[in-house]
Write a protein that holds these residues in place. Structure first.
Motif, PDB file in Angstrom:
ATOM      1  N   SER A  14       0.667  -1.681  -0.102  1.00 16.04           N
ATOM      2  CA  SER A  14       0.223  -0.426   0.083  1.00 16.04           C
ATOM      3  C   SER A  14       1.038   1.598   0.123  1.00 16.04           C
ATOM      4  CB  SER A  14      -0.975  -0.183   1.355  1.00 16.04           C
ATOM      5  OG  SER A  14      -1.250   0.843   1.417  1.00 16.04           O
ATOM      6  N   ARG A  16      -0.186   3.967   0.367  1.00 15.46           N
ATOM      7  CA  ARG A  16      -0.800   5.681   1.259  1.00 15.46           C
ATOM      8  C   ARG A  16      -0.349   5.873   2.652  1.00 15.46           C
ATOM      9  NH1 ARG A  16      -5.951   5.394   4.746  1.00 15.46           N
ATOM     10  NH2 ARG A  16      -5.643   3.124   5.545  1.00 15.46           N
ATOM     11  N   SER A  19      -1.170   3.414   5.928  1.00 11.29           N
ATOM     12  CA  SER A  19      -1.551   1.953   5.503  1.00 11.29           C
ATOM     13  C   SER A  19      -1.815   1.234   6.672  1.00 11.29           C
ATOM     14  CB  SER A  19      -0.927   1.480   4.562  1.00 11.29           C
ATOM     15  OG  SER A  19      -0.442   0.292   4.559  1.00 11.29           O
ATOM     16  N   TYR A  20      -2.975   0.280   6.745  1.00  9.42           N
ATOM     17  CA  TYR A  20      -2.764  -0.140   7.900  1.00  9.42           C
ATOM     18  C   TYR A  20      -1.941  -1.794   8.253  1.00  9.42           C
ATOM     19  CZ  TYR A  20      -7.144   1.429   9.492  1.00  9.42           C
ATOM     20  OH  TYR A  20      -8.294   1.814  10.029  1.00  9.42           O
ATOM     21  N   ASN A  21      -2.063  -1.976   6.133  1.00  9.91           N
ATOM     22  CA  ASN A  21      -0.263  -2.888   5.912  1.00  9.91           C
ATOM     23  C   ASN A  21       0.567  -2.675   6.729  1.00  9.91           C
ATOM     24  OD1 ASN A  21      -1.447  -5.557   5.060  1.00  9.91           O
ATOM     25  ND2 ASN A  21      -3.365  -3.642   4.174  1.00  9.91           N
ATOM     26  N   PRO A  81      -2.197  -5.006   0.885  1.00  7.10           N
ATOM     27  CA  PRO A  81      -3.897  -5.114   1.057  1.00  7.10           C
ATOM     28  C   PRO A  81      -4.634  -5.588   0.213  1.00  7.10           C
ATOM     29  CG  PRO A  81      -3.281  -2.866   0.401  1.00  7.10           C
ATOM     30  CD  PRO A  81      -2.035  -3.697   0.643  1.00  7.10           C
ATOM     31  N   GLU A  82      -5.835  -6.735   0.098  1.00  2.15           N
ATOM     32  CA  GLU A  82      -6.172  -6.745  -1.659  1.00  2.15           C
ATOM     33  C   GLU A  82      -7.251  -5.483  -2.190  1.00  2.15           C
ATOM     34  OE1 GLU A  82      -8.657 -10.675  -1.429  1.00  2.15           O
ATOM     35  OE2 GLU A  82      -9.967  -9.146  -1.374  1.00  2.15           O
ATOM     36  N   TYR A  83      -6.317  -5.732  -3.564  1.00  8.67           N
ATOM     37  CA  TYR A  83      -7.174  -4.593  -4.089  1.00  8.67           C
ATOM     38  C   TYR A  83      -7.991  -5.016  -5.414  1.00  8.67           C
ATOM     39  CZ  TYR A  83      -5.055  -0.686  -3.313  1.00  8.67           C
ATOM     40  OH  TYR A  83      -4.495   0.807  -2.066  1.00  8.67           O
ATOM     41  N   ASN A  84      -9.594  -5.042  -5.207  1.00  8.61           N
ATOM     42  CA  ASN A  84     -10.572  -5.644  -6.257  1.00  8.61           C
ATOM     43  C   ASN A  84     -10.145  -7.790  -6.443  1.00  8.61           C
ATOM     44  OD1 ASN A  84     -12.072  -3.626  -6.428  1.00  8.61           O
ATOM     45  ND2 ASN A  84      -9.667  -2.987  -7.944  1.00  8.61           N
ATOM     46  N   PHE A  85      -9.978  -8.083  -5.496  1.00  7.34           N
ATOM     47  CA  PHE A  85      -9.777  -9.938  -4.854  1.00  7.34           C
ATOM     48  C   PHE A  85      -8.526  -9.570  -5.749  1.00  7.34           C
ATOM     49  CE2 PHE A  85     -14.088 -11.640  -5.257  1.00  7.34           C
ATOM     50  CZ  PHE A  85     -14.720 -11.035  -4.395  1.00  7.34           C
ATOM     51  N   ALA A 116      -3.564  -7.729   5.988  1.00  3.79           N
ATOM     52  CA  ALA A 116      -4.658  -6.745   6.435  1.00  3.79           C
ATOM     53  C   ALA A 116      -5.954  -5.703   5.210  1.00  3.79           C
ATOM     54  CB  ALA A 116      -4.614  -6.034   7.281  1.00  3.79           C
ATOM     55  N   THR A 117      -7.020  -6.536   5.720  1.00  5.71           N
ATOM     56  CA  THR A 117      -8.397  -4.905   4.887  1.00  5.71           C
ATOM     57  C   THR A 117      -9.140  -4.432   5.459  1.00  5.71           C
ATOM     58  OG1 THR A 117      -9.340  -6.812   3.995  1.00  5.71           O
ATOM     59  CG2 THR A 117      -7.740  -6.797   2.618  1.00  5.71           C
ATOM     60  N   ASN A 118     -10.143  -3.969   5.168  1.00  2.98           N
ATOM     61  CA  ASN A 118     -11.587  -3.882   5.882  1.00  2.98           C
ATOM     62  C   ASN A 118     -12.564  -4.320   5.764  1.00  2.98           C
ATOM     63  OD1 ASN A 118     -11.408  -1.751   7.676  1.00  2.98           O
ATOM     64  ND2 ASN A 118     -11.289  -0.432   6.734  1.00  2.98           N
ATOM     65  N   GLY A 119     -12.480  -5.221   4.895  1.00  4.42           N
ATOM     66  CA  GLY A 119     -13.327  -6.393   4.195  1.00  4.42           C
ATOM     67  C   GLY A 119     -12.546  -7.606   5.650  1.00  4.42           C
ATOM     68  N   ARG A 125      -7.897 -14.171  -1.233  1.00  5.42           N
ATOM     69  CA  ARG A 125      -8.248 -13.855  -2.463  1.00  5.42           C
ATOM     70  C   ARG A 125      -6.610 -13.160  -2.992  1.00  5.42           C
ATOM     71  NH1 ARG A 125     -13.824 -12.396  -0.933  1.00  5.42           N
ATOM     72  NH2 ARG A 125     -13.152  -9.974  -0.842  1.00  5.42           N
ATOM     73  N   CYS A 152     -10.180  -5.029   9.501  1.00  8.17           N
ATOM     74  CA  CYS A 152      -9.017  -4.317  10.292  1.00  8.17           C
ATOM     75  C   CYS A 152      -8.978  -2.794  11.206  1.00  8.17           C
ATOM     76  CB  CYS A 152      -7.293  -4.634   9.469  1.00  8.17           C
ATOM     77  SG  CYS A 152      -7.434  -3.215   8.044  1.00  8.17           S
TER      78      CYS A 152
HETATM   79  C1  LIG Z   1      -9.409  -0.006  -4.945  1.00  9.41           C
HETATM   80  C2  LIG Z   1      -9.640  -1.145  -4.134  1.00  9.41           C
HETATM   81  C3  LIG Z   1     -10.492  -2.158  -4.331  1.00  9.41           C
HETATM   82  C4  LIG Z   1      -9.863  -2.752  -3.134  1.00  9.41           C
HETATM   83  N1  LIG Z   1     -10.644  -3.949  -2.919  1.00  9.41           N
HETATM   84  C5  LIG Z   1     -10.675  -5.074  -2.212  1.00  9.41           C
HETATM   85  C6  LIG Z   1     -11.317  -6.326  -2.157  1.00  9.41           C
HETATM   86  O1  LIG Z   1     -11.005  -6.632  -2.523  1.00  9.41           O
HETATM   87  N2  LIG Z   1     -11.371  -6.874  -0.832  1.00  9.41           N
HETATM   88  C7  LIG Z   1     -10.675  -6.242   0.540  1.00  9.41           C
HETATM   89  O2  LIG Z   1     -11.091  -6.835   0.916  1.00  9.41           O
HETATM   90  N3  LIG Z   1     -10.768  -5.007   0.720  1.00  9.41           N
HETATM   91  C8  LIG Z   1     -10.303  -4.316  -0.285  1.00  9.41           C
HETATM   92  N4  LIG Z   1      -9.977  -2.947  -0.540  1.00  9.41           N
HETATM   93  C9  LIG Z   1     -10.277  -2.273   1.105  1.00  9.41           C
HETATM   94  C10 LIG Z   1      -9.421  -2.161   1.383  1.00  9.41           C
HETATM   95  O3  LIG Z   1      -8.612  -3.441   1.500  1.00  9.41           O
HETATM   96  C11 LIG Z   1      -8.557  -1.625   2.360  1.00  9.41           C
HETATM   97  O4  LIG Z   1      -8.895  -0.349   1.725  1.00  9.41           O
HETATM   98  C12 LIG Z   1      -7.301  -1.546   3.024  1.00  9.41           C
HETATM   99  O5  LIG Z   1      -7.530  -0.612   4.082  1.00  9.41           O
HETATM  100  C13 LIG Z   1      -6.181  -1.569   2.173  1.00  9.41           C
HETATM  101  O6  LIG Z   1      -4.841  -1.513   2.827  1.00  9.41           O
HETATM  102  P1  LIG Z   1      -4.139   0.177   3.598  1.00  9.41           P
HETATM  103  O7  LIG Z   1      -5.288   0.717   5.170  1.00  9.41           O
HETATM  104  O8  LIG Z   1      -2.863  -1.086   3.839  1.00  9.41           O
HETATM  105  O9  LIG Z   1      -3.721   0.560   2.524  1.00  9.41           O
HETATM  106  C14 LIG Z   1     -10.670  -2.305  -1.324  1.00  9.41           C
HETATM  107  C15 LIG Z   1      -9.817  -1.290  -1.392  1.00  9.41           C
HETATM  108  C16 LIG Z   1      -9.076  -0.205  -2.997  1.00  9.41           C
HETATM  109  C17 LIG Z   1      -9.061   1.315  -2.502  1.00  9.41           C
END
Ligand SMILES: Cc1cc2nc3c(=O)[nH]c(=O)nc-3n(C[C@H](O)[C@H](O)[C@H](O)COP(=O)(O)O)c2cc1C
Length: 190
Positions: A14, A16, A19-21, A81-85, A116-119, A125, A152
């Motif tokens: 990540s 940002r 970032s939680y990660n 993190p995971e973005y769009n799976f 770590a993700t908020n999902g 995935r 997270c």
């Molecule tokens: C473009 C985008 C796609 C994302 N897709 C997913 C996803 O597929 N699964 C998920 O659990 N969270 C998804 N998220 C939420 C991120 O996991 C969450 O924002 C996380 O805090 C990002 O990690 P960071 O805090 O280290 O930046 C997505 C966020 C973004 C910006």
């Protein structure tokens, strides 16, 4: 393992600031077994998008720096993190660039993954896809314990950056201990 030392570089997926990660990555030294040192790898934020025409001019110095850090380490941890799976685009671009460095440094390298993700699934995935990329690059990826930090924001204090969930800290400590043994078995520096 008492007098063994292991140097591990961590690649944060990540970009940002909050970032939680990255917070998880920063907490690792306090959870690591004796002898394991953890440092952040050079960042990939400034990498150009991979383009074979750019590569033909020369591998960018920023890519070389990341490749050398991976090469010099006994192991690599991805905190992402995971973005769009799947794998965040910036991180995938970084892996694609590093894979083009001659004698690419992931070959034979012990790898561990933490997400770590908020999902609710915590990046599960994405981890499949990252494992597949590492497989292709002949890295050796730790199977278990797996670290998926779902929801997270409830387990990490965004203000202090501390992991507040004791179970999460325990699992991470267990993974790092397993990773030290894994590195010992696979010997990652080359
Ligand atoms: C473009 C985008 C796609 C994302 N897709 C997913 C996803 O597929 N699964 C998920 O659990 N969270 C998804 N998220 C939420 C991120 O996991 C969450 O924002 C996380 O805090 C990002 O990690 P960071 O805090 O280290 O930046 C997505 C966020 C973004 C910006």
């Amino acid at each position: 393992m008492a007098d063994q030392t292991f140097s591990v570089v961590c690649i944060c997926g990540s970009l940002r600031k909050a970032s939680y990660n990255r917070m998880v990555m920063n907490a690792l030294p306090g959870l690591a077994p004796a002898g394991m040192t953890l440092t952040e790898a050079p960042r990939f934020a400034e990498f150009p998008l991979y383009n074979a025409d750019v590569e033909a001019i020369g591998i960018p110095p920023s890519v070389q720096r990341l490749a050398e850090a991976i090469r010099a380490a006994d192991g690599v941890i991805f905190n992402t993190p995971e973005y769009n799976f799947s794998i965040p685009g910036g991180l995938k671009n970084a892996i694609d660039w590093v894979s083009r460095v001659p004698n690419q440094p992931f070959a034979g390298k012990p790898i561990a993954i933490q997400s770590a993700t908020n999902g609710p699934l915590g990046g599960g995935r994405m981890q499949y896809d990252l494992r597949r990329a590492m497989q292709f690059l002949d890295a050796v990826t730790l199977g278990k314990p797996e670290i998926f930090i779902g929801n997270c924001s409830q387990k990490i204090d965004a203000k202090t950056g501390e992991i507040t969930d004791e179970g999460t800290k325990k699992f991470i400590g267990q993974q790092l201990a397993a990773f030290a043994k894994f590195i010992e078995r696979h010997g990652g520096k080359h």
